[in-house]
Design a protein around this motif. Sequence first.
Motif, PDB file in Angstrom:
ATOM      1  N   GLN A 210      60.784  31.456  50.432  1.00 48.34           N
ATOM      2  CA  GLN A 210      59.092  32.799  51.119  1.00 48.34           C
ATOM      3  C   GLN A 210      58.268  32.167  50.623  1.00 48.34           C
ATOM      4  N   VAL A 211      57.957  31.415  51.805  1.00 46.82           N
ATOM      5  CA  VAL A 211      56.019  30.613  51.711  1.00 46.82           C
ATOM      6  C   VAL A 211      55.241  32.038  52.206  1.00 46.82           C
ATOM      7  N   ASP A 212      54.036  32.127  51.015  1.00 52.32           N
ATOM      8  CA  ASP A 212      53.099  32.648  50.639  1.00 52.32           C
ATOM      9  C   ASP A 212      51.660  32.053  50.507  1.00 52.32           C
ATOM     10  N   THR A 213      50.916  31.913  51.344  1.00 49.86           N
ATOM     11  CA  THR A 213      49.723  30.934  50.554  1.00 49.86           C
ATOM     12  C   THR A 213      49.043  31.675  50.805  1.00 49.86           C
ATOM     13  N   THR A 214      48.786  33.202  50.579  1.00 50.11           N
ATOM     14  CA  THR A 214      47.584  34.209  49.838  1.00 50.11           C
ATOM     15  C   THR A 214      47.224  33.192  48.827  1.00 50.11           C
ATOM     16  N   PRO A 215      45.919  33.289  48.677  1.00 55.81           N
ATOM     17  CA  PRO A 215      44.780  32.435  47.750  1.00 55.81           C
ATOM     18  C   PRO A 215      45.026  34.032  46.777  1.00 55.81           C
ATOM     19  N   ALA A 216      44.432  32.999  45.335  1.00 55.33           N
ATOM     20  CA  ALA A 216      44.955  34.189  43.843  1.00 55.33           C
ATOM     21  C   ALA A 216      43.529  34.477  43.992  1.00 55.33           C
ATOM     22  N   GLN A 217      43.609  35.693  43.546  1.00 61.37           N
ATOM     23  CA  GLN A 217      42.195  36.152  43.207  1.00 61.37           C
ATOM     24  C   GLN A 217      41.307  35.241  42.355  1.00 61.37           C
ATOM     25  N   PHE A 218      41.915  34.014  41.591  1.00 59.58           N
ATOM     26  CA  PHE A 218      41.098  33.419  40.860  1.00 59.58           C
ATOM     27  C   PHE A 218      40.452  32.457  41.744  1.00 59.58           C
TER      28      PHE A 218
ATOM     29  N   ASP B  25      26.470  41.560  46.766  1.00 66.53           N
ATOM     30  CA  ASP B  25      25.940  40.248  48.554  1.00 66.53           C
ATOM     31  C   ASP B  25      24.915  39.169  47.332  1.00 66.53           C
ATOM     32  N   GLY B  26      25.646  38.030  47.872  1.00 63.88           N
ATOM     33  CA  GLY B  26      24.509  36.948  47.292  1.00 63.88           C
ATOM     34  C   GLY B  26      25.085  36.681  46.409  1.00 63.88           C
ATOM     35  N   VAL B  27      25.705  36.630  45.588  1.00 65.82           N
ATOM     36  CA  VAL B  27      25.573  36.260  44.075  1.00 65.82           C
ATOM     37  C   VAL B  27      27.378  35.807  44.146  1.00 65.82           C
ATOM     38  N   PHE B  28      26.737  34.366  43.306  1.00 64.72           N
ATOM     39  CA  PHE B  28      28.678  33.671  44.506  1.00 64.72           C
ATOM     40  C   PHE B  28      29.004  33.051  42.832  1.00 64.72           C
ATOM     41  N   THR B  29      30.021  32.371  41.766  1.00 61.00           N
ATOM     42  CA  THR B  29      30.345  31.313  41.126  1.00 61.00           C
ATOM     43  C   THR B  29      31.079  30.930  41.788  1.00 61.00           C
ATOM     44  N   SER B  30      31.008  29.584  40.950  1.00 56.87           N
ATOM     45  CA  SER B  30      31.407  28.198  40.902  1.00 56.87           C
ATOM     46  C   SER B  30      32.326  28.174  41.367  1.00 56.87           C
ATOM     47  N   LYS B  31      33.386  27.475  42.858  1.00 54.86           N
ATOM     48  CA  LYS B  31      35.107  27.333  42.709  1.00 54.86           C
ATOM     49  C   LYS B  31      35.526  26.485  41.929  1.00 54.86           C
ATOM     50  N   ARG B  32      36.840  26.350  41.926  1.00 53.65           N
ATOM     51  CA  ARG B  32      37.815  25.628  41.707  1.00 53.65           C
ATOM     52  C   ARG B  32      38.559  25.502  42.052  1.00 53.65           C
ATOM     53  N   LYS B  33      38.875  23.917  42.005  1.00 52.35           N
ATOM     54  CA  LYS B  33      40.270  23.445  42.843  1.00 52.35           C
ATOM     55  C   LYS B  33      41.505  24.110  42.716  1.00 52.35           C
ATOM     56  N   ARG B  34      42.235  24.532  44.007  1.00 47.66           N
ATOM     57  CA  ARG B  34      43.251  25.134  43.974  1.00 47.66           C
ATOM     58  C   ARG B  34      44.239  24.429  43.096  1.00 47.66           C
ATOM     59  N   GLN B  35      45.288  25.546  42.594  1.00 47.82           N
ATOM     60  CA  GLN B  35      46.215  24.674  41.774  1.00 47.82           C
ATOM     61  C   GLN B  35      47.203  25.479  42.248  1.00 47.82           C
ATOM     62  N   CYS B  36      48.649  24.730  41.572  1.00 48.69           N
ATOM     63  CA  CYS B  36      50.266  25.078  42.576  1.00 48.69           C
ATOM     64  C   CYS B  36      50.001  26.687  41.448  1.00 48.69           C
ATOM     65  N   VAL B  37      49.376  26.554  40.352  1.00 50.03           N
ATOM     66  CA  VAL B  37      50.101  28.260  39.419  1.00 50.03           C
ATOM     67  C   VAL B  37      49.125  29.562  39.822  1.00 50.03           C
ATOM     68  N   ASP B  38      48.447  29.633  41.229  1.00 46.59           N
ATOM     69  CA  ASP B  38      48.225  30.102  42.119  1.00 46.59           C
ATOM     70  C   ASP B  38      48.440  31.158  43.077  1.00 46.59           C
ATOM     71  N   PHE B  39      49.719  30.462  44.164  1.00 47.49           N
ATOM     72  CA  PHE B  39      50.984  30.721  44.231  1.00 47.49           C
ATOM     73  C   PHE B  39      51.723  31.649  43.263  1.00 47.49           C
ATOM     74  N   ALA B  40      51.542  33.067  43.872  1.00 50.00           N
ATOM     75  CA  ALA B  40      52.132  34.217  43.056  1.00 50.00           C
ATOM     76  C   ALA B  40      54.174  34.424  43.391  1.00 50.00           C
ATOM     77  N   ALA B  41      54.176  33.945  44.608  1.00 55.06           N
ATOM     78  CA  ALA B  41      54.900  33.801  45.536  1.00 55.06           C
ATOM     79  C   ALA B  41      56.429  32.689  44.724  1.00 55.06           C
ATOM     80  N   ILE B  42      55.559  31.445  44.499  1.00 55.53           N
ATOM     81  CA  ILE B  42      56.863  30.163  43.644  1.00 55.53           C
ATOM     82  C   ILE B  42      56.975  30.907  42.774  1.00 55.53           C
ATOM     83  N   ARG B  43      55.514  31.713  41.104  1.00 57.89           N
ATOM     84  CA  ARG B  43      56.252  31.665  40.631  1.00 57.89           C
ATOM     85  C   ARG B  43      57.200  32.490  39.831  1.00 57.89           C
ATOM     86  N   LEU B  44      57.296  34.148  41.279  1.00 56.39           N
ATOM     87  CA  LEU B  44      58.025  34.648  41.099  1.00 56.39           C
ATOM     88  C   LEU B  44      59.558  34.404  41.208  1.00 56.39           C
ATOM     89  N   GLN B  45      59.834  33.027  42.210  1.00 53.62           N
ATOM     90  CA  GLN B  45      60.750  32.697  42.962  1.00 53.62           C
ATOM     91  C   GLN B  45      61.081  32.045  41.623  1.00 53.62           C
TER      92      GLN B  45
END
Length: 988
Positions: A504-512, A532-552
């Motif tokens: 099952q492939v689900d590349t939907t980005p995590a909320q983090f 609007d107009g307020v942002f936090t610093s972005k972080r690099k995508r991690q494997c733990v961000d894929f919730a579908a992987i954790r479940l499987q």
Amino acid sequence: LPLLPVLLVLGQPVLGEPGQGAGTWSRFARLPYPQDQLFLHDTFPDGFLWGAGSAAYQTEGGWRQGGKGASVWDTFAHRPAAPPGSVPPGPAGGDVASDSYNNLYRDAEGLRRLGVSHYRFSLAWARLLPNGTAPLNPAGLAHYRRLLGRLRELGVEPVVTLYHWDLPQGLQDAFGGWASPVLPRLFRDYAELCFRHFGGQVRYWLTMDNPYVVAWHGYGTGRLPPGVRGGPRLGYRAAHHLLQAHAKVWHLYNDHFRPTQRGKVSIALSSHWIKPQRMTEKDIKECQKSLDFVLGWFAKPIFIDGDYPESMRSNLSSLLPEFSEVEKKYIKGTADFFALSFGATLSFQLLDSHMKFQQLESISLRQLLYWISSEYNNPQIFIVENSWFVSGSTKRDDAKYIYYLKKFIMETLKAIRYDGVNVFGYTVWSLLDGFEWHRGYSIRRGLFYVDFQSHDKKLMPKSSVLFYQKLIEKNGFPPLPENQPIEGILPCGFAWGIVDNYIQVDTTPAQFLDSNVYVWDVHQTKKLIKVDGVFTSKRKRQCVDFAAIRLQISLLQEMHVTHFHFSLKWSLILPLGNLSLINHTLVHYYQCFASELLRVNITPVVALWQPMAENQELPVSLAKCGAWENPETVQAFVEYAKFCFTSLGDHVKFWITMNEPSVKNLTYTAGHNLLKAHAKAWHLYDKEFRRSQKGKISIALQADWVEPACPFSRNDQEVADRILEFDIGWLAEPIFGNGDYPQVMRAWLHRRNSVDLYNFHLPYFSEDEKKLIQGSFDFFALSHYTTTLVGWEKEDALKYDHYLEVQMINDITWLHSPGRAAVVPWGLRKLLKWVKSKYGDVPIYVMANGIDDGQNMVYDKLRVYYIQNYINEALKAYTLDNVNLQGYFVYSFNDKTAPKYGLYSYTANQYEPKPSMKHYREIIDNNGFPGPKTPELLCREEIASCPECHFFRTRKSLLAFISFIFVAFIVTIFFITYYSKRVERRYK
């Protein structure tokens, strides 16, 4: 047998009033599944009678010889025109048939060869009394005396039928046959003659055969002789007279012959079996009524109370004749045993559809036996006719006939052992091929083949002769060592796996990964509102961000598997079929999935390509340009493989180039290119990646076992060998064998192309290509699901492959899944032995093995049985046959990606483990089937570590969290103590 007491508790036949049989349907619906349907390896009671049978008109011939008179069947077969649906006129009749009249010793030799204890045959009334009444025909008398004398010499018990449908034509002409009340008296006179002349040599008499057919189709519908279309009223009247005739003969024997001859008399009653459309009280009552109208019509008067079933009385009104009280008493009890005929003569052929009462006809002999036992006070039952049929064109290898025979005999054994039914004898029908009534010569039912066009009519044994002969010798199906499960465990490092065609492939980005800032509106909408107009610093995508992987991963951990097998999607990774467009997001997902598997000690087993329905799972550009027919696909695959090895090779050490390429949908050119693509990918890995990545790679072939339908037939064995080469050897021989296609394939295709319009060209490899392909493997990976029976005799056009000249056969005693897949565990062991014998001591992985459940939890019990027994057969191959088996994978992971096949169900976005998953996990934890005498297996990893280490290794995150809490607790205590002492000093 542990199952036997359970089944007996569920319901012995109940003694009581008529109608107790109505409990049969609900009783069998409650029996444990699949245990009750398993093949029973057991024997019949000591002294059980085994026999064969025949009928005079079907086999004797000699219709004008030795002073024989004409019968209604002679007249019927010689009429100039036949009504639609009835017996064809002319030479199709029994004028000559098998010519048993002139070949008495030939038939006796067949009986001797079988080793039967009894032979059922019928006397031709018109051969003994040409006009139906005196005078006696001496030639007919002498013929039957010779037959009985020969049976006595062989030690074969005669079971003699007085009347098997062939009424003398003189009685039909003079009195109207069974429509006349005179016939019972005349039948009594005929029986008295037979008892007087033959009774000293006969212990079992049957007054008549299947009175239902005689009355209903002889005098009601007119489909059979004498062909009177008198409607229901005349049919019921004829039946009335048949019952009276039977009773007269029984009383005649009982009063005048039994004291000296000590024999037994009954009547052969035929029946169908019927099952309800739905398990409702109404439908069950209709089933009961159906049996009342066919079997109960004759059985209830004889075995219960001398009168017809109440359901007939209430439904037929004035159509049904009445018995006087005196007649009821006279008919009641006029049978010394219950003689049952069951099979092709009545079932699905001569049973009028309206007598099914809108229910479903079935061929369950076991349930019929139980019904008879319950309905008629547990009588002794003698099966005096049973079998099925094969096509009239089938000669010696009658596989279909064998498997029906096997089914019926198995059901008889279960009725005795499980259900407590009192069956004391079985008669196969028939001894030899003959005239099959309304079917003429279009079908065959004999154990011995007869060429009806030949002059001498020799008997030639069919495969069914060998089957029945061995069955009689063993008195059933005794347990054999190969049928018993074994105890033992598999080697250290054995790969216990599970398969998912495509994860099952689900590349939907995590909320983090969302850099937006939100405010929670706690007063009104209760929702998050983006600022609007307020942002936090972005972080690099991690494997733990894929919730579908954790479940499987968590589900796989729960299963305790060591390996997980899945396929990549070539069409999505390289949508254009080349490296000009790469789906990096999907590649990253695969990288994360493989690394997360390794993190929890599960080895990823990855296939580069697996054919699926849409475009064979090839990139569209390649699929549109000929797919594997196009040589350019070979190079495209090699480039794709190199990209995968480069991108995923650090995480994947177990590669499959092609997973289950379907030979059924593969042309010879496509297969040729596919083999070259595999070999090039293997050499690419071997030269450029193996040293650094230290992995292994091969191809996975679908390999179902093929068994000869007739185990005694050389022709069927040749067919099975041919199919194995076409199904498995086609792709296996070039890789694991000599670098070229099997010689069997080349020879067969050459033969077919020379005699047919076919032009199937099997390409040739150059010497360099042979060297390239030969040996391009590290192991033999196979997917195995079921076993198929094959034969050479054409029986069923819908299941016949004209190109390979093979007939597919079904063993109806096998368990089958809802999708009709046969459950044949021993087929896996035979396959593994075959691979070893063909390709040497190659390491073997069973990469997929599973069955569907129809998404019905009842059938998951079948999967539990399937997994248990297939793995046990794999253990036998490893332990007893020294097969180098290194892994076993169940198909499949879950119902979401493989509906009906999963070990996890999937409903309402939730995964739930099925009982089969828990059972598989238990086998994995035990590493097989250890028993009390199984030596403990100490693997290197276990020697170097303590038993408790596994607990800590698999719970690293939890231990880290606990360690953190513990340290925080110590620090907190320290500070509390420290500041407490400072406060105390300050106040001092």
